[in-house]
Design an enzyme around this catalytic site. Structure first.
Site, PDB file in Angstrom:
ATOM      1  N   ASP A  61       0.858  -1.180   0.000  1.00 18.54           N
ATOM      2  CA  ASP A  61       0.000   0.000   0.000  1.00 18.54           C
ATOM      3  C   ASP A  61       0.902   1.241   0.000  1.00 18.54           C
ATOM      4  O   ASP A  61       2.114   1.148  -0.230  1.00 18.54           O
ATOM      5  CB  ASP A  61      -0.934  -0.047   1.221  1.00 18.54           C
TER       6      ASP A  61
ATOM      7  N   ASP B  20      -5.909   3.320  -7.086  1.00 16.51           N
ATOM      8  CA  ASP B  20      -6.840   3.614  -6.007  1.00 16.51           C
ATOM      9  C   ASP B  20      -7.211   5.097  -6.068  1.00 16.51           C
ATOM     10  O   ASP B  20      -6.630   5.869  -6.836  1.00 16.51           O
ATOM     11  CB  ASP B  20      -6.156   3.274  -4.675  1.00 16.51           C
TER      12      ASP B  20
ATOM     13  N   GLU C 208     -11.798   8.158  -8.011  1.00 19.02           N
ATOM     14  CA  GLU C 208     -13.170   8.604  -8.301  1.00 19.02           C
ATOM     15  C   GLU C 208     -13.212   9.974  -9.025  1.00 19.02           C
ATOM     16  O   GLU C 208     -14.199  10.179  -9.743  1.00 19.02           O
ATOM     17  CB  GLU C 208     -13.977   8.664  -6.992  1.00 19.02           C
TER      18      GLU C 208
ATOM     19  N   ARG D  41     -10.308   0.907  -8.296  1.00 16.42           N
ATOM     20  CA  ARG D  41     -11.445   1.102  -7.389  1.00 16.42           C
ATOM     21  C   ARG D  41     -12.646   1.704  -8.116  1.00 16.42           C
ATOM     22  O   ARG D  41     -13.764   1.232  -7.979  1.00 16.42           O
ATOM     23  CB  ARG D  41     -11.049   1.972  -6.195  1.00 16.42           C
TER      24      ARG D  41
ATOM     25  N   ASP E 190     -13.174  -0.433   0.564  1.00 14.14           N
ATOM     26  CA  ASP E 190     -12.697  -0.471   1.950  1.00 14.14           C
ATOM     27  C   ASP E 190     -13.757  -1.023   2.894  1.00 14.14           C
ATOM     28  O   ASP E 190     -14.400  -0.273   3.643  1.00 14.14           O
ATOM     29  CB  ASP E 190     -12.255   0.928   2.388  1.00 14.14           C
TER      30      ASP E 190
ATOM     31  N   HIS F 122      -6.429  -8.364   2.538  1.00 15.66           N
ATOM     32  CA  HIS F 122      -5.870  -7.014   2.716  1.00 15.66           C
ATOM     33  C   HIS F 122      -6.474  -6.370   3.947  1.00 15.66           C
ATOM     34  O   HIS F 122      -7.681  -6.474   4.162  1.00 15.66           O
ATOM     35  CB  HIS F 122      -6.177  -6.167   1.468  1.00 15.66           C
TER      36      HIS F 122
END
Length: 907
Positions: free
Chosen positions: A396, A510, A513, A592, A608, A666
């Site tokens: 990450d 990630d 959006e 994502r 998440d 994860h």
């Protein structure tokens, strides 16, 4: 000894997800006629509605106000299409009637519910009229005219209607402005050259008011009837409604909930948003596609090709309203007639998913908070020490220097290049995270990604033409504009620089959006039509800029108002292109945020989630929904991302997650580790065993992905296909109740059979056991599992034959080198079909490559052989065999090359 108990009642799972049984099949639902066109008013419902209003007026002392006009009372509650959908507004009679609509107050709904709209369209509300309709080579073109203005600004008076009969099972209907060009989604869609000759649908129109009436020829079922409410087409408010032929509706993502949507006044918002998966929230991706099961089992689908902020309102009529704030109304309708064909037809428009590399189907391990490359390495070594399968190790954002993309923490992660080299030596792979927010605060000349992006003008800009600055993990950031082809080149160059130091194998994109810790930017958002549109759909935060960038931000192709929902798709496209150029192999990307056609470039994880039983349960409908959306490479964070997973929860979740198409464990920082090595020997062994089961099934899973890539088949499916997984979804139990579709099913591990009439069965499920069954008539290619896919691929195959009641079975296997680009398209693959009939198993090689010569078929296990054979013949030569009391015939040491066909007969 397997124990099954037949039940007469369903025991609900922890999250109340219906999908653990088969999707309910509609029955007994009549077809809806247009309710104000023609004479077929629903009189019983009208009468009931009228009486209800009268009674409420008496008992409430008149609090419902004056009696509405008769035309309003004629509209049944379930058919009241909302005329005042604005949230955070108390709709009064005055506000409602100012729009020319009916106002009838209803009792307040239960908490969290929306309830019957108080303000709704009367039957005679002005709409468009179809003034002309002419034939074209592909279909029709028409002119729609509105004679009275609607109540949103910049109402468009004249619209163009384009209809194309694209195939016998696909219809394309598009409505746009006749006079001015409007934004349209920059998505490659197929262009047909001739009109369909024998469509399985009938299309008719209502002229005034305008409406589309679409029927299935074979049954007469009305699939669309848009006369149920007026068409509104203003510059920033487009709305069209339709009746539905049943209440069995799926799709419309991304949301958390059951696979089957409730039509009880339920509004689904599509606007990409960074938020932990929560019921009723708009989540990371936008997928304006639904699949509906009709009476009698037929299915159809509808896709609205529109990327603006949108909501879809569902109501019990049953009916549906599309409501979007930009673009055009561009519909594709898919006639199936079965669900799998609908999904295939949808993907023929948006594109089939990419073929993943073989290693992508192995087990992935990650956490935020390893803290260093050495700690990451220790986890990898522990997995090897316990001989637990693992194909990919991830990091990450903690590997970065100050959370900045394309950097490495030179102190804590100094040994990362050595770790990656070690992974490669062991046939394993490395995946790292990247975010689209580029740090903007480094001293000039010290951070090339920002300096060069600024120089080339590759970031989202404000209305003033300056880079829009938000805040993400590294602090203040600019946002890459992936709608600009020049940004793709800059992204490639950044990745090339980093790859020279850390030769990664895949990328995790990630926060796309795009996510922003601020609302809009460091300066907020300017006043105007994009950031404060006339209508804002029911987005989380009540603003288009909530936790993202300003809708007014400028991008190369258009304004962010139009492109927001495409951001993750455009980043995935740039990333896939870069990986192909850098590695020369199939790219592996997990994103994502997603949009239709995403499967061509990436997979997806469900975001998440939390370490809770409910979250594990909700992962199942999430998985199945993305199969509908053409993104088969999908999974949830196994054991949960936030919070600490108990040993029991993590064991059960590993058992379920071992059958996610994309399987990754994860979790977050500052929580207990949850990789398999940290648990008790019993739990660790259970996790190892189920991963070995997954690895044994990789040839089967890989073949499913080939079918998805080739023709749009689904990979994770509801219960009615070859392999049935019945997971435990609640704590403290040693049994599980699951729906078993009709037919004979064989225990995967033992071959023992169970016959089901299509019912709930209770099965023993101790912590170390996952119930797994094979459907009769299937042949599954499996392989002796190793601790990596590389090792597994070199092991002998075991073919499991599950005989049907007619003693037949069929299966297939797609095989290639597992990583090269376009192997099917270039002919560099093997394809083998397996078949059983009349006690003869045959393996037929339909296409061969050199890769198949490296693999042998070692064992054939045949479940459901009714009588002990006297002998077994392999290509006419007698062969030793074993036969068990549970009717399992096993022939070992076959030693047959996959590249050679053969037959095996038992007498």
């Amino acid at each position: 000894m397997k124990s099954y108990q037949k039940l007469t009642t369903t025991q609900p799972a922890a999250c109340q997800v219906e999908e653990e049984g088969a999707a309910p099949m509609p029955s007994g639902h009549g077809k809806l006629a247009p309710w104000w066109v023609g004479s077929g008013l629903l009189l019983a419902a009208v009468l009931l509605s009228t009486i209800t209003v009268w009674v409420l007026r008496q008992v409430s002392g008149g609090w419902l106000g004056p009696t509405p006009p008769p035309k309003c009372l004629l509209v049944p509650e379930s058919h009241r299409f909302d005329c005042y959908p604005e949230r955070r507004v108390v709709v009064t009679q005055e506000l409602c009637e100012s729009r020319g609509c009916c106002f009838i107050q209803s009792p307040p709904p239960a908490e969290g519910k929306q309830g019957v709209p108080w303000c709704f369209y009367p039957p005679d509300f002005p709409s468009y009229a179809l003034e002309s309709l002419n034939q074209t080579a592909l279909g029709m073109v028409g002119l729609l005219v509105r004679r009275e203005k609607a109540y949103y600004p910049r109402d468009i008076e004249k619209l163009r209607l384009d209809v194309e009969f694209e195939t016998d099972t696909r219809l394309h209907i598009k409505i746009t402005d006749t006079a001015n060009p409007r934004y349209e989604v920059p998505l490659d869609v197929p262009r047909v050259m001739k009109r369909a000759e024998n469509p399985i649908y009938n299309l008719n129109f209502s002229w005034d008011p305008f409406g589309v009436l679409l029927q299935r020829k074979a049954t007469g079922t009305v699939l669309l009837n848009t006369t149920v409410a007026p068409l509104i087409f203003a510059d920033q408010f487009l709305q069209i409604s339709t009746s539905l032929p049943s209440k069995f509706l799926y799709g419309l993502g991304e949301h958390r909930g059951s696979l089957l949507h409730s039509l009880d006044w339920n509004t689904l918002t599509l606007w990409a948003r960074d938020v932990s998966p929560t019921e009723s929230f708009n989540l990371y991706g936008a997928h304006p596609f639904y699949l509906l099961m009709e009476e009698g089992g037929n299915a159809h689908g509808v896709f609205l090709l529109n990327s603006n902020a949108m909501e879809v309102a569902l109501q019990p009529a049953p009916g549906l309203t599309w409501r979007t704030i930009g673009g055009v109304l561009d519909f594709y309708i898919f006639l199936g007639p079965d669900p799998n064909m609908v999904i295939q037809q949808y993907q023929q428009v948006i594109g089939f998913p990419a073929m993943p590399p073989f290693w992508a189907l192995g087990f992935h391990l990650c956490r935020w908070g390893y803290g260093s490359s050495n700690e990451t390495w220790q986890t990898v070594r522990a997995m090897r020490n316990y001989q637990i399968p693992q194909d990919a190790q991830w990091n990450d954002i903690d590997y970065m220097d100050g959370y900045r993309d394309f950097t490495l923490d030179s102190q804590k992660f100094a040994s990362l290049p050595s770790l990656v080299e070690d992974l490669h030596k062991h046939g394993q792979h490395y995946v790292m995270i990247l975010d689209p927010g580029i740090s903007s605060t480094s001293p000039r000349g010290s951070y090339w990604p920002f300096d060069e992006g600024l120089r080339r003008g590759l970031f989202l800009n404000t209305t003033q033409g300056q880079p829009l600055i938000g805040q993400v993990w590294p602090g203040f950031t600019a946002f890459a504009d992936f709608s600009n082809p020049d940004t793709h080149q800059w992204w490639l160059e950044n990745l090339q620089h980093f790859y020279a130091h850390v030769p990664f194998d895949g990328l995790w994109i990630d926060m796309n959006e795009p996510s922003n810790f601020m609302d809009g930017s460091e300066d907020g958002c300017p006043p105007g039509e994009f950031d404060s549109p006339p209508y804002t759909p029911a987005v989380l935060g009540d603003s288009l800029s909530a936790k993202t960038v300003c809708a007014s931000a400028k991008q190369k192709v258009s304004v962010h108002y139009n492109l927001h929902n495409l951001y993750g798709l455009m980043e995935a496209k740039a990333t896939a292109s870069a990986l192909i150029k850098i590695r020369g192999k199939r790219p592996f990307i997990i994103s994502r945020s997603t949009f239709p056609s995403q499967g061509r470039y990436s997979g997806h994880w469900l975001g998440d989630n939390r370490s809770q039983w409910k979250d594990m349960c909700y992962s199942i409908p999430g998985l199945l929904s993305f199969s509908l959306f053409g993104i088969p490479l999908v999974g949830a964070d196994i054991c949960g991302f936030s919070g600490s997973a108990s040993e029991e929860l993590c064991t059960r979740w590993m058992q379920l997650g071992a059958f996610y198409p994309f399987a990754r464990n994860h979790n977050t920082q500052h929580e207990k580790a949850q990789d398999p090595t940290v648990f008790s020997p019993a739990a660790r062994t259970a996790m190892k065993d189920v991963l070995l089961t997954r690895y044994s099934l990789l040839p089967f899973l890989y073949t499913l992905f080939h079918r998805a890539h080739l023709q749009g088949d689904t990979v994770a499916r509801p219960l009615f296909f070859d392999l049935l997984v019945t997971p435990v979804l609640e704590p403290g139990v040693d049994s599980v109740t699951g729906y078993v579709p009709q037919g004979t099913w064989y225990d995967f591990y033992t071959g023992s059979s169970v016959n089901s009439s299509g019912e709930m069965l209770k099965m023993l499920a101790p912590l170390e056991h996952l119930n797994l069954h094979i459907r009769e008539g299937s042949i599954l290619p499996t392989q002796k599992p190793g601790t990596t896919t590389e090792v597994t691929r070199g092991n002998p195959l075991r073919l499991i034959v599950a005989l049907s009641s007619r003693a037949t079975a069929w299966g297939d296997l797609f095989w290639d080198d597992g990583e090269s680009l376009d192997t099917f398209e270039k002919g560099n693959y093997s394809y083998v079909v397996f078949n059983v009939t009349q006690n003869i198993f045959t393996s037929t090689v339909l296409h061969a490559s050199t890769e198949a010569t490296k693999v042998t078929i070692g064992t054939l296990s045949i479940f459901g052989v009714q009588k002990p054979p006297s002998k077994v013949l392999l290509n006419g030569q007698e062969k030793p065999f074993s036969y068990l009391d549970n009717q399992v015939l096993t022939v070992s040491d076959l030693g047959m090359s996959l590249s050679q066909g053969f037959s095996l007969q038992w007498l």
